[in-house]
Scaffold this motif. Structure first.
Motif, PDB file in Angstrom:
ATOM      1  N   ARG A  82       0.792  -1.240   0.000  1.00 24.34           N
ATOM      2  CA  ARG A  82       0.000   0.000   0.000  1.00 24.34           C
ATOM      3  C   ARG A  82       0.824   1.290   0.000  1.00 24.34           C
ATOM      4  NH1 ARG A  82      -4.377  -1.936   4.595  1.00 24.34           N
ATOM      5  NH2 ARG A  82      -4.864  -3.898   3.556  1.00 24.34           N
ATOM      6  N   TYR A  83       2.080   1.187   0.464  1.00 19.47           N
ATOM      7  CA  TYR A  83       2.903   2.397   0.563  1.00 19.47           C
ATOM      8  C   TYR A  83       4.291   2.187  -0.061  1.00 19.47           C
ATOM      9  CZ  TYR A  83      -0.725   3.323   4.027  1.00 19.47           C
ATOM     10  OH  TYR A  83      -1.928   3.494   4.655  1.00 19.47           O
ATOM     11  N   PRO A  84       4.311   1.752  -1.320  1.00 18.00           N
ATOM     12  CA  PRO A  84       5.628   1.506  -1.944  1.00 18.00           C
ATOM     13  C   PRO A  84       6.538   2.738  -1.914  1.00 18.00           C
ATOM     14  CG  PRO A  84       3.848   1.513  -3.587  1.00 18.00           C
ATOM     15  CD  PRO A  84       3.203   1.465  -2.250  1.00 18.00           C
ATOM     16  N   VAL A  85       5.950   3.933  -1.937  1.00 21.25           N
ATOM     17  CA  VAL A  85       6.781   5.144  -1.887  1.00 21.25           C
ATOM     18  C   VAL A  85       7.609   5.169  -0.608  1.00 21.25           C
ATOM     19  CG1 VAL A  85       4.927   6.536  -0.845  1.00 21.25           C
ATOM     20  CG2 VAL A  85       6.765   7.678  -2.078  1.00 21.25           C
ATOM     21  N   LEU A  86       7.030   4.672   0.479  1.00 28.56           N
ATOM     22  CA  LEU A  86       7.736   4.660   1.767  1.00 28.56           C
ATOM     23  C   LEU A  86       8.850   3.616   1.759  1.00 28.56           C
ATOM     24  CD1 LEU A  86       8.039   5.604   4.674  1.00 28.56           C
ATOM     25  CD2 LEU A  86       6.198   4.044   5.322  1.00 28.56           C
ATOM     26  N   SER A  87       8.547   2.444   1.198  1.00 28.09           N
ATOM     27  CA  SER A  87       9.558   1.394   1.122  1.00 28.09           C
ATOM     28  C   SER A  87      10.746   1.849   0.269  1.00 28.09           C
ATOM     29  CB  SER A  87       8.938   0.123   0.538  1.00 28.09           C
ATOM     30  OG  SER A  87       9.877  -0.920   0.536  1.00 28.09           O
ATOM     31  N   LEU A  88      10.437   2.444  -0.882  1.00 29.09           N
ATOM     32  CA  LEU A  88      11.502   2.929  -1.780  1.00 29.09           C
ATOM     33  C   LEU A  88      12.357   3.983  -1.088  1.00 29.09           C
ATOM     34  CD1 LEU A  88       9.503   3.300  -5.137  1.00 29.09           C
ATOM     35  CD2 LEU A  88      11.406   1.735  -4.717  1.00 29.09           C
ATOM     36  N   ALA A  89      11.707   4.891  -0.376  1.00 25.31           N
ATOM     37  CA  ALA A  89      12.449   5.966   0.295  1.00 25.31           C
ATOM     38  C   ALA A  89      13.366   5.389   1.370  1.00 25.31           C
ATOM     39  CB  ALA A  89      11.477   6.972   0.906  1.00 25.31           C
ATOM     40  N   LEU A  90      12.830   4.476   2.175  1.00 23.16           N
ATOM     41  CA  LEU A  90      13.632   3.892   3.252  1.00 23.16           C
ATOM     42  C   LEU A  90      14.833   3.135   2.689  1.00 23.16           C
ATOM     43  CD1 LEU A  90      10.707   2.656   5.491  1.00 23.16           C
ATOM     44  CD2 LEU A  90      12.539   4.180   6.272  1.00 23.16           C
ATOM     45  N   LEU A  91      14.584   2.334   1.654  1.00 20.61           N
ATOM     46  CA  LEU A  91      15.667   1.506   1.113  1.00 20.61           C
ATOM     47  C   LEU A  91      16.693   2.326   0.339  1.00 20.61           C
ATOM     48  CD1 LEU A  91      13.643  -1.653   0.004  1.00 20.61           C
ATOM     49  CD2 LEU A  91      15.097  -1.383   2.019  1.00 20.61           C
ATOM     50  N   SER A  92      16.345   3.558   0.003  1.00 22.98           N
ATOM     51  CA  SER A  92      17.325   4.418  -0.680  1.00 22.98           C
ATOM     52  C   SER A  92      18.224   5.135   0.318  1.00 22.98           C
ATOM     53  CB  SER A  92      16.606   5.442  -1.558  1.00 22.98           C
ATOM     54  OG  SER A  92      16.079   6.486  -0.766  1.00 22.98           O
ATOM     55  N   GLY A  93      17.889   5.032   1.600  1.00 19.10           N
ATOM     56  CA  GLY A  93      18.632   5.783   2.608  1.00 19.10           C
ATOM     57  C   GLY A  93      19.659   4.935   3.345  1.00 19.10           C
ATOM     58  N   ALA A  94      20.751   5.559   3.724  1.00 13.77           N
ATOM     59  CA  ALA A  94      21.770   4.956   4.594  1.00 13.77           C
ATOM     60  C   ALA A  94      22.270   3.619   4.065  1.00 13.77           C
ATOM     61  CB  ALA A  94      21.236   4.816   6.017  1.00 13.77           C
ATOM     62  N   SER A  95      22.526   2.656   4.974  1.00  9.84           N
ATOM     63  CA  SER A  95      23.056   1.339   4.600  1.00  9.84           C
ATOM     64  C   SER A  95      22.203   0.288   5.301  1.00  9.84           C
ATOM     65  CB  SER A  95      24.508   1.220   5.089  1.00  9.84           C
ATOM     66  OG  SER A  95      24.524   1.132   6.505  1.00  9.84           O
ATOM     67  N   PRO A  96      22.323  -0.992   4.888  1.00  7.61           N
ATOM     68  CA  PRO A  96      21.535  -2.032   5.564  1.00  7.61           C
ATOM     69  C   PRO A  96      21.771  -2.055   7.078  1.00  7.61           C
ATOM     70  CG  PRO A  96      22.508  -2.899   3.554  1.00  7.61           C
ATOM     71  CD  PRO A  96      23.082  -1.528   3.747  1.00  7.61           C
ATOM     72  N   GLN A  97      23.033  -1.869   7.502  1.00 10.19           N
ATOM     73  CA  GLN A  97      23.329  -1.872   8.935  1.00 10.19           C
ATOM     74  C   GLN A  97      22.593  -0.739   9.660  1.00 10.19           C
ATOM     75  OE1 GLN A  97      25.575  -2.346   6.427  1.00 10.19           O
ATOM     76  NE2 GLN A  97      27.548  -3.026   7.213  1.00 10.19           N
ATOM     77  N   LEU A  98      22.684   0.455   9.084  1.00  7.35           N
ATOM     78  CA  LEU A  98      22.052   1.618   9.719  1.00  7.35           C
ATOM     79  C   LEU A  98      20.533   1.476   9.717  1.00  7.35           C
ATOM     80  CD1 LEU A  98      24.336   4.387   8.195  1.00  7.35           C
ATOM     81  CD2 LEU A  98      24.205   3.759  10.615  1.00  7.35           C
ATOM     82  N   ARG A  99      19.981   0.901   8.645  1.00  8.50           N
ATOM     83  CA  ARG A  99      18.523   0.716   8.588  1.00  8.50           C
ATOM     84  C   ARG A  99      18.053  -0.307   9.613  1.00  8.50           C
ATOM     85  NH1 ARG A  99      19.542   1.050   2.853  1.00  8.50           N
ATOM     86  NH2 ARG A  99      19.319  -1.189   2.569  1.00  8.50           N
ATOM     87  N   ASN A 100      18.928  -1.265   9.952  1.00  9.04           N
ATOM     88  CA  ASN A 100      18.586  -2.231  11.007  1.00  9.04           C
ATOM     89  C   ASN A 100      18.540  -1.559  12.377  1.00  9.04           C
ATOM     90  OD1 ASN A 100      18.238  -4.552   9.524  1.00  9.04           O
ATOM     91  ND2 ASN A 100      20.349  -5.278   9.773  1.00  9.04           N
TER      92      ASN A 100
END
Lengths: 320, 223
Positions: A82-100
């Protein structure tokens, strides 16, 4: 690093009453502690509070707890659907470690990457030392903002998540010494004006508990342009949430990142496009409206055209 | 030696080079050779020569003030660290207290990934994690992933594909690579590169790292 005490909050109520600075993922705060930008005497660890739920709302919206980690939010089935824009934005930011590590509440309070703000050897930073001036105005400012700036601060808001949440018209829920309240994300952030050290409407002791996203139109995208393909902040980004019917834009929500002093909702661009045919010419007009009030300086003039093209392309993708 | 480096430092204009020299000065061999006190003393002129830089980070010694009793669970073993200063990061606790030095300090600001470890099975930057905040969590370092003679398949693949040159980023690269095996990462080399974006390799061993990761995933990297 200045010394501080650290305690683990046992409940939301106790966290609010603890009289310290909240720490969750630590990706911004520990960095700023090491740089000497942040010098809190007391830290309150809120990571064990029961605020990590992600649940569907009766109206089809989504409630996101403040402690939901960026990586979990980005990969949640309801967000992907329902919110692919949010998923795309999050995954474009920082690194996998920082997102964890990074949390939803923490990301809403992410601090600017302005190099003068991050280096306390520059006394003249109005964000750190109110009234001391702004080193960026006459310093290196290629990455600085062109929208929402003032004579006191031109620092760019760094978050990708917040740009998507702005286009999704999120509501932020807050609990504090005076009780509970909620604020739309558009009303949450303040322009720097003469008080760039005040970045949002949070009052002392107030804690973000969760965010609610209303149901959103299907046509969504997030486009981020930067100096390298990953692990880098935006020079310009655009979040679009649109509904197209019969070739016409029935509704559209537009937010920009990398160019504003806060996550930048563009009502001007939305107005320029509402009801119009979904054509490249109209996307261009909307993009021009979005950057109409841009105030570039010597080094960051390129951002104006970059942001226009970024938005025009995002509009094309979201309405395709 | 010190004097020479100090003099050299003054001449260096760019910040990255200064950081590099400082990192060399705070290396383990230097630290254990001279002791913490003399390191701080010899770092003082450095601080004057480069006023823009934060002080050299050295984990405080055992007599921490203001900390509460902290026990870390690392690689299945419990370590009682006593009253730990709350400023101590997980990275410094691992290296300077528990003496698991496989985890490396690179940028110390979450920008390079050399310090990557797993907390409850998820990869994180240990340099931005306060040790006291992960008390009770399951921490895994490179030493817990495999040992000489008993390598994790990812470690063996890095050896086989030469996934390094100087080796400084390698433990962080491997910790990231092991973690991504359990993450929803697409099949292509491009997907792997994106999933490994949080680990910088200044030697540029990226093609070999991608090849190693793809081999362990049962996919072959397109050369």
């Amino acid at each position: 690093m200045n010394s501080f005490t650290l305690e683990r909050a046992q409940s939301v109520e106790k966290a609010i009453g603890a009289g310290g600075k909240f720490i969750a993922g630590g990706t911004t705060l520990v960095d700023l502690l090491k740089l000497g930008v942040e010098t809190p005497p007391r830290l309150v660890d809120i990571t064990r509070l029961p605020l990590a739920q992600l649940e569907e709302l009766p109206n089809g919206g989504l409630r996101v707890g403040a402690m939901v980690r960026n990586s979990d939010l980005a990969r949640h089935p309801l967000v992907l659907e329902r919110y692919p824009v949010l998923s795309l934005a999050l995954l474009s930011g920082a690194s996998p470690q920082l997102r964890n590590m990074a949390t939803t509440g923490g990301n809403l309070l992410q601090r600017t990457r302005c190099p003068y703000f991050r280096d306390p050897t520059y006394a003249n930073c109005n964000k750190r030392n109110p009234g001391a001036g702004c080193a960026a105005l006459e310093g290196h400012h290629r990455a600085m903002a062109v929208l929402g700036t003032s004579d006191h601060c031109i620092a760019t808001h760094p978050s990708d998540m917040c740009v998507a949440m702005t286009a999704l018209e999120a509501t932020i829920f807050i609990e504090g010494p005076k009780g509970k309240r909620s604020v739309s994300i558009d009303d949450f952030y303040k322009l720097p004006g003469e008080t760039p050290h005040i970045e949002n409407v949070l009052e002392p002791g107030e804690l973000i508990t969760h965010v609610e996203l209303p149901p959103a139109a299907k046509g969504q995208t997030y486009l981020k342009l930067r100096d390298r393909a990953s692990y880098e902040f935006a020079l310009a980004s655009a979040a679009v949430v649109a509904q197209v019917e019969g070739g016409h834009v029935r509704s559209v929500r537009i937010a920009l990142g990398g160019v504003g002093t806060r996550p930048w909702r563009s009502h001007e661009a939305e107005k320029a496009l509402a009801g119009k045919a979904a054509t490249p010419a109209n996307f261009k007009l909307a993009a021009e409206a979005a950057l109409k009030d841009a105030k570039p300086r010597e080094e960051n003039g390129f951002k104006v055209e970059l942001a226009r093209r970024c938005l025009a392309r995002a509009l094309k993708t979201a309405t395709a | 030696m010190e004097l020479k480096e100090d003099q050299h430092l003054v001449d260096l204009a760019d910040r990255e080079a200064r950081e590099f020299v400082k990192a060399r000065l705070s290396r383990r061999s230097f630290l254990s050779g001279l002791g913490v006190t003399s390191l701080v003393a010899s770092a003082a002129p450095l601080a004057m020569a480069a006023p823009a830089m934060p002080e050299v980070t050295v984990a405080p010694a055992a007599e921490d003030a203001g900390g509460s009793a902290t026990t870390l669970l690392v690689n299945g073993k419990s370590y009682d660290l006593g009253a730990l200063d709350p400023r101590v990061t997980l990275l410094d606790a691992l290296r300077e207290r528990i003496h698991l030095t496989g985890t490396k300090k690179g940028c110390d600001h979450g920008q390079c990934g050399a310090c990557t470890v797993h907390v409850n099975g998820r990869r994180v930057n240990s340099c931005l994690t306060l040790a006291a905040m992960v008390a009770g969590d399951e921490i895994t370092t490179i030493e817990g992933v495999g040992q000489p003679g008993n390598l994790h398949p990812m470690q063996a693949a890095f050896v086989e594909h030469d996934g390094y040159q100087c080796g400084y980023c390698t433990s962080g690269q491997i910790m990231s690579a092991v973690a991504l095996l359990k993450e929803p990462v697409g099949k292509t080399d491009e997907d792997v590169r994106h999933a490994m974006a949080g680990n910088i390799c200044r030697c540029g061993a990226y093609p070999n790292i991608v090849a190693a990761v793809q081999q362990v995933r049962g996919l072959s990297a397109s050369a």
